[in-house]
Design a protein around this motif. Structure first.
Motif, short mmCIF file in Angstrom:
data_model
loop_
_atom_site.label_atom_id
_atom_site.label_comp_id
_atom_site.label_asym_id
_atom_site.label_seq_id
_atom_site.Cartn_x
_atom_site.Cartn_y
_atom_site.Cartn_z
N ASP A 1 0.84 -1.20 0.00
CA ASP A 1 0.00 0.00 0.00
C ASP A 1 0.88 1.25 0.00
O ASP A 1 0.93 2.02 0.97
CB ASP A 1 -0.95 0.00 1.21
CG ASP A 1 -2.15 -0.92 0.98
OD1 ASP A 1 -2.37 -1.33 -0.18
OD2 ASP A 1 -2.87 -1.21 1.95
N ARG B 1 3.50 10.00 -8.79
CA ARG B 1 3.91 11.39 -8.66
C ARG B 1 5.19 11.67 -9.44
O ARG B 1 5.75 12.76 -9.34
CB ARG B 1 4.15 11.74 -7.19
CG ARG B 1 2.88 11.88 -6.39
CD ARG B 1 2.18 13.22 -6.62
NE ARG B 1 3.08 14.33 -6.34
CZ ARG B 1 2.78 15.60 -6.61
NH1 ARG B 1 1.61 15.91 -7.14
NH2 ARG B 1 3.63 16.55 -6.34
N ARG C 1 6.99 17.06 2.40
CA ARG C 1 7.79 16.00 1.76
C ARG C 1 8.75 15.39 2.77
O ARG C 1 8.98 14.18 2.77
CB ARG C 1 8.57 16.56 0.57
CG ARG C 1 7.70 16.69 -0.67
CD ARG C 1 8.46 17.31 -1.82
NE ARG C 1 7.84 16.95 -3.09
CZ ARG C 1 8.11 17.54 -4.25
NH1 ARG C 1 9.01 18.50 -4.31
NH2 ARG C 1 7.50 17.16 -5.35
N GLY D 1 -1.07 16.14 -3.28
CA GLY D 1 -0.26 15.33 -4.19
C GLY D 1 1.15 15.13 -3.64
O GLY D 1 1.66 14.01 -3.62
N GLU D 2 1.76 16.19 -3.18
CA GLU D 2 3.11 16.08 -2.64
C GLU D 2 3.17 15.18 -1.40
O GLU D 2 4.15 14.50 -1.15
CB GLU D 2 3.67 17.47 -2.32
CG GLU D 2 3.95 18.28 -3.59
CD GLU D 2 4.25 19.75 -3.33
OE1 GLU D 2 4.74 20.42 -4.24
OE2 GLU D 2 3.97 20.23 -2.21
N LEU E 1 1.43 12.61 -1.00
CA LEU E 1 1.22 11.22 -1.42
C LEU E 1 2.43 10.67 -2.17
O LEU E 1 2.28 9.84 -3.05
CB LEU E 1 -0.05 11.13 -2.29
CG LEU E 1 -1.37 11.21 -1.52
CD1 LEU E 1 -2.53 11.51 -2.45
CD2 LEU E 1 -1.63 9.91 -0.76
N GLU E 2 3.61 11.14 -1.87
CA GLU E 2 4.79 10.64 -2.57
C GLU E 2 5.43 9.47 -1.83
O GLU E 2 5.11 8.32 -2.11
CB GLU E 2 5.77 11.81 -2.84
CG GLU E 2 5.17 12.75 -3.90
CD GLU E 2 5.97 14.02 -4.18
OE1 GLU E 2 7.01 14.25 -3.55
OE2 GLU E 2 5.54 14.80 -5.07
N LEU E 3 6.28 9.73 -0.86
CA LEU E 3 7.02 8.62 -0.25
C LEU E 3 6.24 7.81 0.79
O LEU E 3 6.47 6.62 0.95
CB LEU E 3 8.29 9.15 0.44
CG LEU E 3 9.44 9.64 -0.44
CD1 LEU E 3 10.65 9.90 0.43
CD2 LEU E 3 9.77 8.63 -1.52
N PRO F 1 3.90 5.54 2.94
CA PRO F 1 2.89 4.50 2.74
C PRO F 1 1.51 5.06 3.11
O PRO F 1 1.38 5.96 3.93
CB PRO F 1 3.30 3.41 3.75
CG PRO F 1 4.74 3.66 4.03
CD PRO F 1 4.94 5.14 3.91
N PHE F 2 0.47 4.51 2.48
CA PHE F 2 -0.87 5.07 2.65
C PHE F 2 -1.44 4.81 4.04
O PHE F 2 -2.38 5.48 4.46
CB PHE F 2 -1.78 4.53 1.56
CG PHE F 2 -1.20 4.71 0.19
CD1 PHE F 2 -0.65 5.93 -0.20
CD2 PHE F 2 -1.16 3.66 -0.73
CE1 PHE F 2 -0.08 6.10 -1.46
CE2 PHE F 2 -0.60 3.82 -1.99
CZ PHE F 2 -0.06 5.04 -2.35
#
Lengths: 400, 400, 400
Positions: A66, A323, B297, B329-330, B332-334, B336-337
């Motif tokens: 995930d 991204r 980030r 968006g930024e 959601l980069e590295l 984990p969700f």
């Protein structure tokens, strides 16, 4: 890319056709990559291997699938295992486990469309493929990069006295040069960039080597020569080996930014390399800033300001997944196009060798494609710049 | 969301229908929020209240309505007052002024679609709604977060001697635990993150407490016990209370980045928390990095590197308004969700409780929707990840 | 813009028509700009002039035309020379070389659509156009900005004794005020921002001046009064001149971030100005943070937190080219719209005076246009905000 793989799927109405065809098909030079594993992994080991940042096991409450990388594996690699895109993590793992490491390496390396790999063999070389095997598995050619800290540790282990280290290291470098196309430093992991980057030598260096080897001898006697006993962390010695390597004028790769967590990320900000970059002894050596996230804008600035500085956003691309076009866009700001390169920094898991190339191709197609559609760039220029970054610049710098 | 509100208006051709329906309707957990005002505001006070950064009055040459937040209020809140979207600032103010604070709170809280608020009651609790009132106004359930510096100041005010502070603080923590789901530190405001984060105690802590309470007693005699006399700023004591709270294993919220201006923004860079995060005593405590802008980030990196670190981009979303999809968006980069959460950090002005949710829903729909349209994510995965970040992760971490 | 130029070409289906017409046509105030050259350049000199970062010649392996700025010159300036858009670099250079500097200045300045230039004359004034010439070449009006370090160097060169410097500098400032609309400091280049920003004066300042002029006298005797002999770099003296200028309450421009490479980029992070901005003597002086890349989010934060702080993303726009909409978007996050301005920071090459305006118009059209299409902003608001940033705020602050 392999004929069967539509690497720009889903972008049909965003990318002009000529650019799409060119970016899908162009052979790449992956200028910083490692081997992939030669032994099978458990699922837990696999999940840890796709989490760059952490030495800890993945916690029970989650799966590393995930994540952007996990989703990209399910999207792009599942079809190569005969599964539908977005196959579930369990399904993916089952299909992957049915194949031997060698089969996986062949399956994932070839469709990356990489014509040449420049391999850093400094990471636990015993359990990963050699450059020769990578070449065979992918039908590509290979070159090698030498990791300076590793060489220094080997030299220190056999040097008769600290007074000999400098000369012995230079001799070892000279012996290595014919076999490699460049050097790499992991100063980011060992001491950070906020150190004294002046050219060391003489008595002061000798004392630093004496301290290092004395400490290490004591440690070694305790740890039964584990191989890590001589771990080099002294900034003065690291500055020495960097300067010594730069004298060869071979490209010098520097790990910058994102990596695993024993690194102090903010102390690997490339701006802290200014005192090194300003020195006369470095000026004629190509400096290659690797990865750079989240400091890729700073790296772009340095690549504009110093005629010998280049950079890539490898590693980052694999881990930011969907991204990656945004990160590639940011990299394309200040730096001249002759100063940027492609790399995957893939290691251990061959999915990464493929995904690095897929993310880069998709990102370039989206970013440059939008500029073409806005009439700001010509399509011919976009194709030309993609070729420079994808392979041309690397071929020039590493004299491939 | 309330039936009448089309929270994804204007995004119809950007978001796949199933994702749009799910993200519009899903109940959220707002894991860091404050009460809203129980007394009316003047327009000047309202404009100051929607300017997070500054303690100064809004200058004569401008209105704070001319900002991303001001525009969002006119766009999304005006219709709830019976006005057209984008109603003028004067018109908006007139309609808003006609309603009592309680009416405003009910009007704006319910359509946020928040099922559970986790409330930090540490901000001037006398003039804002209690968690109970928030629950009643919104039809949601509530939990409470305890602010560590406030507890320490209360304990210090009644501690017999500096030597007793540590024990008294631990006792106060233990007494508080059954009533709260986590703790919060505002070290960013009080001392910054570039301090010594080792575990303090013993004589050294006692001396620090003695210095603090001595200085405060003097100040208190001058300021007639204003309540701010015992303001805790000593880094050693703050490190102590953070470590003491972490022992409970309850989630520890840390204010990071963007906030009002008595904070040195660059000294609240989360990378400076590395020495804290690396300590064994913290490893099993969920760490929740709040807000994080413009260092989100960096927070994403930490959330990947440390299995106990989580983060959100609350606060930022409300203040960057139409740019919130870019910030999401930024984020959601590295990371984990499973390591990301939703919060609004709304305070005082109930428009913020609603707009936080609107910006988050629109941002997730746009960002994830684009990845689905690019065929990179499946729609089912997008809906699942939105649910994890919108509520699932918070329910797991806070054991709601 | 000139009637013949379609500055929003390629954006037709992205920008609502009314906004497009307004943003294309609105006259701008370029609040920080320099003159353009009055003598011809060689191609090598031209390529160096379009590489902001570096004092080095462009390396043989590349052309600086292969950059965002180079591509923008070929796209937007080539048609003004009678060439097709995207004309080749050689072709462009040939056509450009056929024109005299004055012809080039007239050709490129007028279509920028700038109604008023605020000119920093502190850069090698002998070989570039004066403000009067710029006015004549473009049909615009002009004002002047005075560079503080340059004034201090002139004063020091004629001051009888270090004890007189402070009074002489204040007198020179007072004499200058009627002729200028603001001041500028390049502390970023001379000492960085991480210095002591308290108000200096008295004996300590006198000693600093004595040290400076003594060293400079020695240097001058060696370098035959080259003009750089009195280069001011002492942070105490620079803090003094900044505070002295601030007393005038005229706008104070501060170079922040991106510039050429003798600057330590990370030491020009605007957060390091907090100790200056918090001082009472600065509070009523408009502070104008110039350029700011890659710290424009930090500048936006400061513009929200301090009622006297404003900023722009000039310079950056010209050099990031097709990425300028992304940078403009980031600038439009935290800062109220009354706190942002337009500038080009163009110098020497008149293409830059035009491209700054083109990039800004295209960026605003794209960013605001998308928010209008998403129904988040009204088109009327978008036009109004573009007008504020494009000229209104500058007219208010500089009392034009």
């Amino acid at each position: 890319m392999s004929a069967g793989m539509d690497v720009l799927a889903g972008l049909e109405d965003r990318v002009p056709r000529g650019l799409a065809e060119a970016v899908s098909a162009m052979p790449l030079v992956d200028h910083h990559v490692h081997g992939s594993l030669t032994k099978p992994l458990t699922r837990a080991e696999f999940e840890e291997a796709i989490n760059e940042g952490s030495p800890e096991p993945i916690p029970d409450f989650m799966t590393q699938f995930d994540s952007q990388l996990g989703f990209a594996i399910r999207r792009w690699c599942a079809p190569l295992l005969g599964l539908p895109p977005h196959a579930g993590a369990g399904e993916y793992w089952e299909a992957r486990s049915a194949l031997a490491p060698t089969e996986l390496n062949r399956l994932f390396l070839a469709p990356a469309g990489v014509a040449h790999w420049i391999v850093d063999t400094g990471l636990s070389a015993s359990s990963v493929t050699t450059p020769e095997t990578m070449a065979r598995d992918s039908g590509a050619t290979v070159s090698e990069i030498l990791r300076l800290e590793l060489l220094a540790e080997k030299v220190a282990a056999r040097t008769a006295s600290p007074a000999d280290f400098a000369e012995d290291f230079r001799a070892a470098l000279a012996a290595a040069v014919p076999g490699v196309v460049g050097f790499k430093t992991i100063a980011a992991y060992r001491c950070g960039f906020d150190v004294d980057w002046s050219t060391p030598g003489g008595r002061s260096l000798e004392r630093a080597v004496a301290r290092w080897t004395a400490r290490s001898s004591t440690a070694a006697s305790r740890t039964a020569a584990s191989g890590t006993a001589l771990r080099l962390q002294d900034p003065e010695i690291i500055s020495f080996i960097v300067h010594a390597a730069a004298e060869s004028r071979l490209p010098l790769q520097i790990h910058v930014g994102y990596g695993d967590r024993d690194l102090d990320l903010h102390r690997s900000n490339p701006m802290l390399l200014l005192p090194l970059l300003r020195q006369a002894g470095i000026r004629d050596t190509p400096v290659m800033l690797l990865h750079c996230y989240p400091y890729h804008r700073e790296s772009g600035y340095l690549a504009q300001a110093f005629s010998n500085v280049h950079f890539d956003v490898g590693l980052g691309l694999n881990h930011v997944g969907s991204r990656s076009a945004d990160v590639v866009g940011e990299a394309l700001e200040l730096a001249p196009f002759a100063k940027q390169l492609y790399s995957s920094d893939a290691y251990a898991v061959p999915e990464l060798h493929l995904l690095g190339a897929i993310h880069w191709r998709r990102s370039m197609a989206q970013v440059l494609g939008d500029w073409v559609r806005r009439s700001e760039w010509s399509e011919a220029d976009a194709i030309r710049v993609a070729g420079m970054i994808g392979s041309g610049n690397a071929r020039r710098i590493y004299r491939l």
